[in-house]
Structures are given as C-alpha cells and as structure tokens.
Design a protein around this motif. Structure first.
Motif, mmCIF file in Angstrom:
data_model
loop_
_atom_site.group_PDB
_atom_site.id
_atom_site.type_symbol
_atom_site.label_atom_id
_atom_site.label_comp_id
_atom_site.label_asym_id
_atom_site.label_seq_id
_atom_site.Cartn_x
_atom_site.Cartn_y
_atom_site.Cartn_z
ATOM 1 N N ARG A 24 40.987 60.513 28.932
ATOM 2 C CA ARG A 24 39.774 60.882 29.669
ATOM 3 C C ARG A 24 38.576 60.027 29.252
ATOM 4 O O ARG A 24 37.719 59.707 30.074
ATOM 5 N N PHE A 25 38.496 59.700 27.953
ATOM 6 C CA PHE A 25 37.375 58.914 27.436
ATOM 7 C C PHE A 25 37.896 57.703 26.674
ATOM 8 O O PHE A 25 38.844 57.807 25.903
ATOM 9 N N CYS A 26 37.263 56.561 26.884
ATOM 10 C CA CYS A 26 37.601 55.329 26.168
ATOM 11 C C CYS A 26 36.307 54.692 25.682
ATOM 12 O O CYS A 26 35.260 54.835 26.304
ATOM 13 N N CYS A 27 36.411 53.981 24.584
ATOM 14 C CA CYS A 27 35.251 53.302 24.028
ATOM 15 C C CYS A 27 35.700 51.955 23.483
ATOM 16 O O CYS A 27 36.636 51.878 22.679
ATOM 17 N N PHE A 28 35.037 50.901 23.937
ATOM 18 C CA PHE A 28 35.331 49.548 23.464
ATOM 19 C C PHE A 28 34.051 48.909 22.949
ATOM 20 O O PHE A 28 33.027 48.929 23.630
ATOM 21 N N ALA A 29 34.133 48.364 21.744
ATOM 22 C CA ALA A 29 33.042 47.578 21.173
ATOM 23 C C ALA A 29 33.407 46.115 21.374
ATOM 24 O O ALA A 29 34.483 45.681 20.960
ATOM 25 N N LEU A 30 32.540 45.370 22.027
ATOM 26 C CA LEU A 30 32.831 43.982 22.365
ATOM 27 C C LEU A 30 31.837 43.051 21.681
ATOM 28 O O LEU A 30 30.626 43.279 21.714
ATOM 29 N N GLU A 31 32.361 42.014 21.065
ATOM 30 C CA GLU A 31 31.530 40.932 20.560
ATOM 31 C C GLU A 31 31.786 39.762 21.494
ATOM 32 O O GLU A 31 32.848 39.136 21.443
ATOM 33 N N GLY A 32 30.837 39.505 22.358
ATOM 34 C CA GLY A 32 31.079 38.529 23.423
ATOM 35 C C GLY A 32 32.173 39.076 24.322
ATOM 36 O O GLY A 32 32.081 40.191 24.808
ATOM 37 N N ASP A 33 33.243 38.302 24.504
ATOM 38 C CA ASP A 33 34.355 38.785 25.325
ATOM 39 C C ASP A 33 35.545 39.226 24.468
ATOM 40 O O ASP A 33 36.626 39.455 24.983
ATOM 41 N N ARG A 34 35.342 39.366 23.167
ATOM 42 C CA ARG A 34 36.406 39.785 22.239
ATOM 43 C C ARG A 34 36.254 41.262 21.898
ATOM 44 O O ARG A 34 35.135 41.757 21.732
ATOM 45 N N ILE A 35 37.377 41.962 21.749
ATOM 46 C CA ILE A 35 37.348 43.369 21.365
ATOM 47 C C ILE A 35 37.205 43.456 19.847
ATOM 48 O O ILE A 35 38.059 42.983 19.108
ATOM 49 N N ALA A 36 36.109 44.065 19.403
ATOM 50 C CA ALA A 36 35.861 44.240 17.969
ATOM 51 C C ALA A 36 36.320 45.611 17.484
ATOM 52 O O ALA A 36 36.612 45.790 16.307
ATOM 53 N N GLY A 37 36.384 46.574 18.393
ATOM 54 C CA GLY A 37 36.816 47.922 18.038
ATOM 55 C C GLY A 37 37.106 48.720 19.285
ATOM 56 O O GLY A 37 36.661 48.368 20.382
ATOM 57 N N ALA A 38 37.855 49.792 19.117
ATOM 58 C CA ALA A 38 38.227 50.615 20.259
ATOM 59 C C ALA A 38 38.585 52.017 19.799
ATOM 60 O O ALA A 38 38.853 52.257 18.616
ATOM 61 N N GLY A 39 38.608 52.929 20.740
ATOM 62 C CA GLY A 39 39.054 54.294 20.496
ATOM 63 C C GLY A 39 39.182 55.004 21.820
ATOM 64 O O GLY A 39 38.708 54.508 22.854
ATOM 65 N N ARG A 40 39.818 56.146 21.786
ATOM 66 C CA ARG A 40 40.008 56.899 23.016
ATOM 67 C C ARG A 40 40.093 58.382 22.697
ATOM 68 O O ARG A 40 40.238 58.769 21.534
ATOM 69 N N ALA A 41 39.992 59.217 23.725
ATOM 70 C CA ALA A 41 40.140 60.658 23.566
ATOM 71 C C ALA A 41 40.852 61.229 24.781
ATOM 72 O O ALA A 41 40.494 60.927 25.916
#
Length: 143
Positions: free
Chosen positions: A42-59
């Motif tokens: 239902r929920f997603c979270c992506f931390a992006l540095e430029g176009d690279r994924i630096a972190g992620a999580g979901r619920a």
C-alpha cells in the motif's frame, strides 16, 4: 548528499533495488520478486540520490487495522546518515490511523526501531519458509 523522495514505482530499476538489498545487507531478493512485493504494498518510499536508489522501504496495510513495515534498507555509504530513520518516519506517517503498525527487525536492530515507538510484541509468532535458517539467524526460537 542531495536526496529526493518518491512514493511511486515509476522508473524504479528493479535490478538496482535488488543490488541495494544485497549490499545493505538484507539478503538476496531478486528483482522480479521485489517488483511483485512493492507493487502489492500500500505504501512505498524511495530515497533517490540523483537517479540512483539510496534507500527504500514499504508497508503492507489494510487501511484500518494493521500496517506492516518491511524491507527498509539503505545502501552502505548512506547508513548512519539518518536516511533509514527518514524512510521509517515516512512509512509510519503514511500508515497513521491504523490501529497497529508492526514490523520485525534484524536481530540486534531493535533499539533503532524503539526510537520510533515500536515495542517488542510478546505474542508474535511466525511460520518461515526456512525454519532452520530463521532459528539460526535469531528470528524465532527453536521448538
């Protein structure tokens, strides 16, 4: 470090996300399975540095009773910078209004989650695909 945030699956490179979980290290999660589990969350979270994924999580969440935070990971070079804390904060905020928000932590990481108000559950139980491995890693007690 310039971080932008996204809650959508648009333009996610699933192979890159697979590499993030391996590097974090949170195990071998293949790109196809990651696409499935994030799409079904239902929920997603992506931390992006430029176009690279630096972190992620979901619920996973049902909209009323229960939300389950999972797969919170940060690439090693950003660990300890507050990025993981912000991912958890954003997911908890997204799940606000649920009667309970749960997660299970990598053994030894419980103090990190206590900072957000999470408390150890006394009645939680689980069935793992690989029960022996779950015992070995400290997720469950041996029967």
């Amino acid at each position: 470090m310039e971080i932008t945030w996204s809650n959508t699956l648009d333009d996610i490179d699933w192979s890159e996300l697979e590499a993030l979980y391996r590097a974090a290290p949170l195990g071998n999660k293949n790109a196809i399975d990651l696409k499935t589990v994030f799409t079904n969350s239902r929920f997603c979270c992506f931390a992006l540095e430029g176009d690279r994924i630096a972190g992620a999580g979901r619920a996973l969440a049902d909209g009323v009773d229960c939300a389950y935070l999972c797969d919170v990971a940060v690439v090693p070079q950003f660990q300890g910078t507050g990025l993981g804390k912000e991912i958890v904060n954003r997911l908890v905020a997204s799940a606000e209004g649920h009667k309970k928000i749960i997660l299970y932590a990598v053994p030894g990481k419980e103090p990190f989650y206590r900072k957000f108000g999470f408390r150890r559950m006394l009645t939680a139980m689980a069935i793992f695909e690989s029960a022996g491995q779950a015992v070995e890693r400290g997720y469950v007690e041996d029967v």
